[in-house]
Design an enzyme around this catalytic site. Structure first.
Site: not given
Ligand code: ATP
Ligand code: MG
Length: 549
Positions: A30, A255, A265
């Protein structure tokens, strides 16, 4: 290191048994912040798996929530991906599917599987029920298909204010999985979208948009982190009910978390907004741009991520493992120039005033292929303050002290004779004498020095600023464990120390990597200029932990 995990086994079986002809994955960030090292796990997993299977990976911006999205983040993400060494097959935007997604919503309404609801967001939550209690049907649930089509059209045309209506899937308000209790598919937001402008005021929710986007693109294996586990049933429901030509499947992995590291984020944004750090690329940030500025290399990040493995549980990895990956990456390839952090001046009283000599110095003692360079020596040199004590404390002290002789690496033996103090009583100058017989390379072995220390010649030295870091977060203790993360910030996370580097670094550029003797791995910072070079310490030379095998 080759990628190997449970998802690879699934992919291999799917190919072998003919369920898919080719592996197609996607990385779906995102664009509402810069990527962090947790994202690196998702990126590396998607790209490496597809690559190992002869398949392809798309980058798809999940830009269906216009409230927090920004072009700056889109550009940052594209840059970071390229820096890690990955080239997406396509760059797609979720928002480019708005038209097709809208048509699928109409299909669901026509099939009697979606309805326009008048409940507010709070009412929807209230009606949803709990884990133990079923939800309640909304009064709008039994609207006719015609009325739903008309109202949804009006929603799209901007007739209603934000939050006044939603489109919901009609599934089952008593479903044991709460995600299946008539989830919201569309909400109204009157806002300018970073790519669509004012064209839309209804925006699809992630749970509806994502499976359709995967299906439109022909994604075979839609990989995501574990928190989407109980959304999979809804993912499959939308793919089936929307009669998608292609059926993607979702697989979840754990994760990545790192000790003392904030990895969300939302919190990273708070640190930036509250100016607790200098920006997303502050070298203390776990963002890819921060790690890059700190001096981590793409291959160190990749080997760290692959080394953590992948399973269906979330994992917390010691931060030091990333440092260890960097050390392994740079040990034999980084040049090892002389740098003096927190200097004391040494005046070699018996060395001629105007003389300057040059000595040959290997660029990396463990890798001859990196060749050598010349370092200068003259009457005044700098050594590290912690390489000197006035009185030799014990036999173990293998550095300089009064009355003691050490070798200045690649130059001469010097013996400290006396000191001068500044007004605070700290040693400001050491007076020494050198022995011309002991010139390096002459095979002199009549006596042994009390150790070898490095130096920088004052005549040719370049001023330097060294930025040293500790984790942004303090260790968790009984006292602080319930505090908000903003109150658990480490006050010593950023320290600046001044000193000197040898003249060979006069043209150093941003992102040059070095090993500075005893002090660690460093990387040149963009704040450097002609008069002052700035270096970020990436990590120390030795690990403070033992990897348990
Ligand atoms: P955050 O929790 O930091 O806001 P998010 O999951 O909302 O992160 P996205 O931009 O939606 O962030 O993530 C893109 C991809 O990265 C998604 O498939 C998410 O599952 C993966 N992802 C994000 N953080 C991690 C993590 N700590 N470990 C593994 N995969 C991750
Ligand atoms: Mg997300």
């Amino acid at each position: 290191m080759e990628i190997n995990n449970f998802i690879k086994t699934i992919m291999e079986n799917d190919l072998k048994e003919g369920r898919v002809n080719e592996i197609i994955t996607r990385f779906p960030p995102e664009p509402n912040a810069y990527l962090h090292i947790g994202h690196a796990r998702a990126i590396i997993t998607n790209f490496e798996l597809a690559d190992a299977m002869g398949g392809k990976t798309n980058l798809r911006f999940d830009d269906t929530n216009p409230v927090k999205e920004d072009q700056e983040f889109v550009d940052g993400i594209i840059y970071d991906l390229a820096w890690l060494g990955y080239k997406p097959e396509n760059i797609f935007y979720g928002s480019d599917y708005f038209e097709k997604t809208y048509e699928k919503a109409i299909l669901l309404i026509k099939k009697g599987l979606a309805y326009v609801d008048d409940l507010s967001q709070e009412e929807i939550s209230k009606y949803r029920g709990t884990l133990n209690e079923p939800g309640k049907n909304s009064p709008s649930r039994d609207r006719s298909i015609e009325e739903n089509l008309r109202l949804f059209e009006e929603m799209k045309e901007g007739k209603y204010a934000d939050g006044k209506k939603t489109l919901r899937a009609k599934i089952d308000m008593a479903h044991p999985n709460i995600n299946m209790r008539d989830p919201v598919m569309y909400r109204i937001i009157h806002i300018n979208h970073h790519r669509q402008g004012n064209k839309w005021c209804i925006f699809p929710m992630y749970d509806f948009a994502h499976p359709l986007q995967d299906a439109f693109e022909g994604i075979t294996h839609s990989l995501c982190s574990l928190e989407y586990d109980n959304h999979r049933i809804l993912y499959d429901w939308f793919v089936e009910k929307c009669e998608m030509e292609h059926t993607p499947h979702q697989y979840e992995f754990g994760r990545l978390n790192i000790t003392n590291t904030i990895m969300s984020k939302r919190y990273l944004r708070q640190l930036v907004d509250a100016k607790k750090v200098s920006g997303y690329d502050d070298p203390r940030m776990p963002t890819l741009c921060g790690l890059r500025r700190r001096g981590f290399t793409p291959s160190s990040i990749k080997s760290f991520i692959l080394g953590t493995g992948l399973s269906r549980v979330n994992s917390t990895v010691p931060a030091d493992e990333l440092d260890e990956a960097l050390r392994n990456d740079l040990k034999l390839v980084a040049i090892r120039p002389n740098a003096i952090i927190d200097p004391i001046k040494v005046i070699v009283d018996n060395y001629p005033e105007d003389k300057i000599e040059y000595f040959d110095c290997p660029n990396n003692q463990e890798n001859e292929e990196l060749g050598s360079r010349k370092i200068s020596f003259s009457k005044e040199v700098y050594i590290q303050r912690d390489d000197f004590v006035e009185e030799k404390p014990n036999k173990k002290w293998k550095r300089l002290a009064l009355g003691v002789e050490v070798r200045l690496m690649h130059a001469y033996f010097i013996k400290a004779n006396s000191v001068e103090y500044d007004k605070d009583g700290n040693v400001s100058v050491i007076h020494a004498t050198y022995d011309p017989e002991t010139k390096s390379g002459t095979g002199f072995d009549a006596r042994k020095p009390n150790g070898n220390i490095h130096y920088v010649d004052a005549k040719t030295a370049i001023k330097a600023e060294f930025r040293l870091f500790e984790p942004l977060m303090l260790d968790e203790t009984e006292e602080n464990k319930d505090l908000d993360f903003m109150e658990r910030l480490n006050p010593n996370s950023y320290q600046v120390v001044n000193g000197y580097v040898e003249e060979s670094l006069k043209d150093t550029k941003e992102f040059d990597h070095f090993q500075f003797i005893r002090n660690g791995y460093f990387c040149t910072d963009k704040d450097s200029n002609d008069d002052l070079k700035v270096f970020n310490r990436t990590c120390s030379l030795k690990s403070s932990f033992k990897i348990e095998k």
